[in-house]
Design a protein around this motif. Structure first.
Motif, PDB file in Angstrom:
ATOM      1  N   LEU A 171      90.776 -61.721 -25.366  1.00 36.52           N
ATOM      2  CA  LEU A 171      92.216 -61.451 -25.324  1.00 36.52           C
ATOM      3  C   LEU A 171      92.473 -60.082 -24.717  1.00 36.52           C
ATOM      4  O   LEU A 171      91.803 -59.105 -25.053  1.00 36.52           O
ATOM      5  CB  LEU A 171      92.786 -61.520 -26.748  1.00 36.52           C
ATOM      6  CG  LEU A 171      94.258 -61.194 -26.955  1.00 36.52           C
ATOM      7  CD1 LEU A 171      95.130 -62.199 -26.214  1.00 36.52           C
ATOM      8  CD2 LEU A 171      94.577 -61.207 -28.446  1.00 36.52           C
ATOM      9  N   ASP A 172      93.444 -60.038 -23.823  1.00 38.63           N
ATOM     10  CA  ASP A 172      93.918 -58.780 -23.234  1.00 38.63           C
ATOM     11  C   ASP A 172      95.438 -58.769 -23.331  1.00 38.63           C
ATOM     12  O   ASP A 172      96.118 -59.438 -22.554  1.00 38.63           O
ATOM     13  CB  ASP A 172      93.458 -58.659 -21.781  1.00 38.63           C
ATOM     14  CG  ASP A 172      93.997 -57.398 -21.099  1.00 38.63           C
ATOM     15  OD1 ASP A 172      94.341 -56.436 -21.821  1.00 38.63           O
ATOM     16  OD2 ASP A 172      94.058 -57.374 -19.858  1.00 38.63           O
ATOM     17  N   MET A 173      95.967 -58.025 -24.305  1.00 42.33           N
ATOM     18  CA  MET A 173      97.423 -57.922 -24.486  1.00 42.33           C
ATOM     19  C   MET A 173      97.906 -56.647 -23.810  1.00 42.33           C
ATOM     20  O   MET A 173      97.843 -55.551 -24.373  1.00 42.33           O
ATOM     21  CB  MET A 173      97.782 -57.907 -25.978  1.00 42.33           C
ATOM     22  CG  MET A 173      97.618 -59.235 -26.661  1.00 42.33           C
ATOM     23  SD  MET A 173      98.302 -59.258 -28.341  1.00 42.33           S
ATOM     24  CE  MET A 173      97.218 -58.079 -29.160  1.00 42.33           C
ATOM     25  N   GLY A 174      98.362 -56.774 -22.583  1.00 43.09           N
ATOM     26  CA  GLY A 174      98.856 -55.626 -21.842  1.00 43.09           C
ATOM     27  C   GLY A 174     100.347 -55.437 -22.037  1.00 43.09           C
ATOM     28  O   GLY A 174     101.044 -56.266 -22.624  1.00 43.09           O
ATOM     29  N   SER A 175     100.845 -54.325 -21.516  1.00 44.60           N
ATOM     30  CA  SER A 175     102.269 -54.044 -21.640  1.00 44.60           C
ATOM     31  C   SER A 175     103.108 -55.051 -20.873  1.00 44.60           C
ATOM     32  O   SER A 175     104.224 -55.385 -21.291  1.00 44.60           O
ATOM     33  CB  SER A 175     102.567 -52.626 -21.129  1.00 44.60           C
ATOM     34  OG  SER A 175     101.814 -51.663 -21.825  1.00 44.60           O
TER      35      SER A 175
ATOM     36  N   PRO B 217     112.595 -63.448 -30.410  1.00 43.61           N
ATOM     37  CA  PRO B 217     112.943 -63.635 -31.820  1.00 43.61           C
ATOM     38  C   PRO B 217     114.401 -64.012 -32.047  1.00 43.61           C
ATOM     39  O   PRO B 217     114.751 -64.560 -33.088  1.00 43.61           O
ATOM     40  CB  PRO B 217     112.646 -62.260 -32.431  1.00 43.61           C
ATOM     41  CG  PRO B 217     112.829 -61.314 -31.296  1.00 43.61           C
ATOM     42  CD  PRO B 217     112.383 -62.034 -30.068  1.00 43.61           C
ATOM     43  N   GLY B 218     115.251 -63.725 -31.077  1.00 45.77           N
ATOM     44  CA  GLY B 218     116.670 -64.010 -31.236  1.00 45.77           C
ATOM     45  C   GLY B 218     117.274 -64.403 -29.909  1.00 45.77           C
ATOM     46  O   GLY B 218     116.727 -65.218 -29.159  1.00 45.77           O
ATOM     47  N   ALA B 219     118.398 -63.768 -29.595  1.00 52.05           N
ATOM     48  CA  ALA B 219     119.092 -64.117 -28.368  1.00 52.05           C
ATOM     49  C   ALA B 219     118.414 -63.540 -27.128  1.00 52.05           C
ATOM     50  O   ALA B 219     118.521 -64.100 -26.036  1.00 52.05           O
ATOM     51  CB  ALA B 219     120.541 -63.624 -28.435  1.00 52.05           C
ATOM     52  N   GLY B 220     117.728 -62.398 -27.285  1.00 49.78           N
ATOM     53  CA  GLY B 220     117.129 -61.744 -26.128  1.00 49.78           C
ATOM     54  C   GLY B 220     115.626 -61.663 -26.211  1.00 49.78           C
ATOM     55  O   GLY B 220     114.996 -62.036 -27.208  1.00 49.78           O
ATOM     56  N   ALA B 221     115.012 -61.172 -25.125  1.00 54.47           N
ATOM     57  CA  ALA B 221     113.566 -61.017 -25.053  1.00 54.47           C
ATOM     58  C   ALA B 221     113.174 -59.647 -25.589  1.00 54.47           C
ATOM     59  O   ALA B 221     113.882 -58.658 -25.412  1.00 54.47           O
ATOM     60  CB  ALA B 221     113.096 -61.176 -23.615  1.00 54.47           C
ATOM     61  N   VAL B 222     112.008 -59.590 -26.241  1.00 54.63           N
ATOM     62  CA  VAL B 222     111.471 -58.356 -26.806  1.00 54.63           C
ATOM     63  C   VAL B 222     110.040 -58.191 -26.304  1.00 54.63           C
ATOM     64  O   VAL B 222     109.266 -59.154 -26.282  1.00 54.63           O
ATOM     65  CB  VAL B 222     111.494 -58.382 -28.349  1.00 54.63           C
ATOM     66  CG1 VAL B 222     110.817 -57.140 -28.910  1.00 54.63           C
ATOM     67  CG2 VAL B 222     112.928 -58.485 -28.858  1.00 54.63           C
ATOM     68  N   HIS B 223     109.693 -56.980 -25.910  1.00 51.11           N
ATOM     69  CA  HIS B 223     108.343 -56.678 -25.435  1.00 51.11           C
ATOM     70  C   HIS B 223     107.576 -56.002 -26.568  1.00 51.11           C
ATOM     71  O   HIS B 223     107.799 -54.820 -26.861  1.00 51.11           O
ATOM     72  CB  HIS B 223     108.401 -55.778 -24.206  1.00 51.11           C
ATOM     73  CG  HIS B 223     109.103 -56.409 -23.039  1.00 51.11           C
ATOM     74  ND1 HIS B 223     108.449 -57.232 -22.150  1.00 51.11           N
ATOM     75  CD2 HIS B 223     110.405 -56.363 -22.649  1.00 51.11           C
ATOM     76  CE1 HIS B 223     109.307 -57.657 -21.238  1.00 51.11           C
ATOM     77  NE2 HIS B 223     110.509 -57.140 -21.512  1.00 51.11           N
ATOM     78  N   PRO B 224     106.644 -56.715 -27.212  1.00 48.86           N
ATOM     79  CA  PRO B 224     105.966 -56.156 -28.396  1.00 48.86           C
ATOM     80  C   PRO B 224     104.901 -55.112 -28.074  1.00 48.86           C
ATOM     81  O   PRO B 224     104.434 -54.417 -28.968  1.00 48.86           O
ATOM     82  CB  PRO B 224     105.338 -57.382 -29.053  1.00 48.86           C
ATOM     83  CG  PRO B 224     105.110 -58.330 -27.929  1.00 48.86           C
ATOM     84  CD  PRO B 224     106.234 -58.101 -26.961  1.00 48.86           C
ATOM     85  N   VAL B 225     104.492 -55.003 -26.801  1.00 47.24           N
ATOM     86  CA  VAL B 225     103.523 -53.998 -26.381  1.00 47.24           C
ATOM     87  C   VAL B 225     104.178 -53.146 -25.299  1.00 47.24           C
ATOM     88  O   VAL B 225     104.644 -53.680 -24.286  1.00 47.24           O
ATOM     89  CB  VAL B 225     102.224 -54.633 -25.839  1.00 47.24           C
ATOM     90  CG1 VAL B 225     101.217 -53.553 -25.467  1.00 47.24           C
ATOM     91  CG2 VAL B 225     101.629 -55.585 -26.863  1.00 47.24           C
TER      92      VAL B 225
END
Length: 292
Positions: free
Chosen positions: A28-32, A54-62
């Motif tokens: 696994l490679d979780m990049g920004s 998670p809701g109406a918009g996109a979220v970048h977790p990294v």
């Protein structure tokens, strides 16, 4: 390479792998900007933006090489891999991690992958994964430059271990009217200069003579590689498929872990108990209370 296992001590190191090894491993490679996943027996099966909804918009977790939303990463991995893993299997997971994010990234990454019910979780510095994907000789000093979407790292490896490292929170995803390719080149050269100045041993000079290993999405941008080659005064070696080098190197670590004797061989038979002659002495006889 660091990691955690479900079983303590020797039992964790010597527990044999299941018979079907091909369905028990994830790199696994979780990049920004993007998340890449390699499954044993299938190769790279996921190469998607690192984003959750998670809701109406996109979220970048990294962001900038830092996991800022661990539950979000878990939801993303469940969405990407939940239907791809065979039932009743507990895979080994190897995660390529930024060199300088340290314990914080590794702790959050291990927590995020628990949604995959891993048998064990190992982390490996991305620079070392890149060197392995490039079949580089890690017995000699090596400089790895990883130009990602939002993070650039310059790492000095000696015998495969990180000796020095620098990072800059800028990458190809920042290129616009205010951030130019020349600024990324300047940042790489500044970090290389810092490594040469801080390390008193002749290791960086030897690594530069061998040539710098270049990976990440920036290695595919001629507007970065051309001026970098011209200003380095040292050979520049671009890793094949540089944007996926980290996950491919992690996959090779995964294969090595699967084929290691401690992972597949049966436990050696227990040694017979050692006996020693009984020394002469007085004979004591125990009697039930009340029978004296």
């Amino acid at each position: 390479m660091t990691g955690t296992r479900d079983l303590p001590g020797d039992a964790a190191r010597h527990r044999p792998w299941p018979m079907c090894r091909r369905c028990c491993g994830i790199a696994l490679d979780m990049g920004s900007a993007r998340t890449r996943v390699w499954l044993a027996g299938q190769g790279t099966v996921v190469d998607v933006p690192t984003v959750t909804f998670p809701g109406a918009g996109a979220v970048h977790p990294v962001q900038r090489g830092t996991i800022i939303d661990t539950p979000g990463c878990s939801r993303m991995l469940q969405r990407l891999l939940g239907d791809r893993l065979p039932l009743l299997t507990r895979p080994m997971v190897i995660v390529a991690t930024p060199v300088l994010d340290g314990i914080a990234y590794r702790t959050r990454a291990r927590a995020a992958v628990q949604v995959l019910r891993p048998r064990s979780v190992l982390t490996v510095p991305s620079a070392r994964s890149i060197a392995l994907a490039a079949d580089a000789d890690m017995s000699r000093p090596l400089i790895v430059v990883d130009i990602g979407a939002h993070l650039t790292e310059v790492v000095l490896l000696c015998d495969g271990a990180v000796t020095d490292a620098h990072r800059t929170a800028v990458g190809t995803g920042d290129l616009d009217e205010t951030t130019t390719p020349e600024q990324i080149v300047d940042a790489v050269l500044a970090m290389l200069t810092a490594i040469r100045r801080h390390d008193r041993a002749p290791l960086p000079a030897g690594a530069l003579r061998r040539g710098i290993l270049l990976a990440g999405g920036g290695a595919l941008r001629p507007e970065i590689t051309s001026p970098l080659t011209a200003r380095l005064r040292a050979p520049l070696r671009i890793v094949p498929a540089p944007h996926t080098a980290a996950v491919r190197g992690a996959a090779r670590f995964l294969h090595a872990a699967h084929t290691h004797p401690s992972a597949s061989a049966a436990l050696p038979p227990a040694a017979p108990p050692r006996t020693t002659p009984r020394s002469p002495g007085r004979l004591f006889i125990w009697k039930r209370p009340g029978s004296w």
